[in-house]
Design an enzyme around this catalytic site. Structure first.
Site, PDB file in Angstrom:
ATOM      1  N   ASP A 156      32.000  25.650  12.884  1.00  0.00           N
ATOM      2  CA  ASP A 156      32.791  26.160  11.772  1.00  0.00           C
ATOM      3  C   ASP A 156      32.023  25.892  10.470  1.00  0.00           C
ATOM      4  O   ASP A 156      31.088  25.082  10.455  1.00  0.00           O
ATOM      5  CB  ASP A 156      34.151  25.441  11.774  1.00  0.00           C
ATOM      6  CG  ASP A 156      34.973  25.773  10.555  1.00  0.00           C
ATOM      7  OD1 ASP A 156      35.262  26.967  10.358  1.00  0.00           O
ATOM      8  OD2 ASP A 156      35.335  24.846   9.816  1.00  0.00           O
ATOM      9  N   ASP A 207      33.665  26.098   6.671  1.00  0.00           N
ATOM     10  CA  ASP A 207      34.422  25.473   5.585  1.00  0.00           C
ATOM     11  C   ASP A 207      35.061  24.156   6.014  1.00  0.00           C
ATOM     12  O   ASP A 207      35.855  24.112   6.957  1.00  0.00           O
ATOM     13  CB  ASP A 207      35.506  26.431   5.082  1.00  0.00           C
ATOM     14  CG  ASP A 207      34.903  27.713   4.533  1.00  0.00           C
ATOM     15  OD1 ASP A 207      33.965  27.612   3.729  1.00  0.00           O
ATOM     16  OD2 ASP A 207      35.359  28.805   4.916  1.00  0.00           O
TER      17      ASP A 207
END
EC number: 3.1.3.-
Length: 199
Positions: free
Chosen positions: A9, A11
């Site tokens: 991922d 953020d």
């Protein structure tokens, strides 16, 4: 041949998990601190309506995502992992941020094999497609969803994901710890491959 397919991922995982806070405090004239962010539901933390938070995000998303800072040691660890593993970034960001996301990674000199900008929080289909060996996340809900689908997950610690974990999730404090965990996974995989193939 590379060892592992590592899905990551963006953020809050490779970036500062509270990167949006100063923008939100300024926009909503609030004074929320990092310690108060104990939920992934940002509107709830800010005590504003979902529609108002979405209006803020639409207005500020390009500036926020282009300027957010990396977590400590991310670039060093990822570029080292890239030498012997496939690095796939899998983000729930909406499609309008696709070009910015590619450019952000390039500008920060982070090596990768592929970037998927999904526009959805459901990452299980992409993890299946990429034959993911380990998924690195900051979202508790995503970690649970991926782990329940059978994927090994490393959950990087934040104030908003400190909830009970299942056997498929390992909590890590920082990227150096993640590096050590992945090396252990690599070693176990190599031993299993030797046992299976006899080589």
């Amino acid at each position: 041949m590379k060892n592992l397919n590592i899905c990551i991922d963006i953020d809050g995982t490779i970036t500062d998990p509270y990167y949006w806070l100063s923008y939100a405090n300024s926009y909503f004239n609030s004074n929320v601190s990092e310690n108060q962010i104990t939920s992934y539901n940002i509107a709830e933390i800010l005590n504003v309506k979902d529609i108002d938070y979405l209006r803020f995000y639409e207005k500020c998303k390009f500036e926020i995502h282009s300027k957010q800072e990396l977590r400590d040691d991310v670039k060093k660890v990822l570029n080292e992992l890239y030498k012997s593993n496939n690095i796939y970034f899998v983000t729930a960001r909406d499609k309008s941020l696709e070009l910015l996301t590619f450019q952000y990674l390039k500008n920060n000199e982070i090596s990768f094999d592929k970037v998927l900008v999904l526009g959805t929080y459901n990452k299980v289909p992409s993890a299946n497609e990429l034959q993911c060996d380990v998924f690195i996340e900051d979202s508790y809900d995503n970690a649970i969803s991926l782990s329940n689908a059978g994927f090994k997950v490393i959950l990087i610690d934040t104030n908003y994901n400190r909830f009970p974990l299942n056997h498929n999730i390992i909590r890590a404090s920082n990227w150096n710890e993640i590096f050590n965990i992945i090396n252990e996974i690599q070693e176990r995989k190599s031993i299993i491959d030797i046992l299976i193939t006899g080589n």
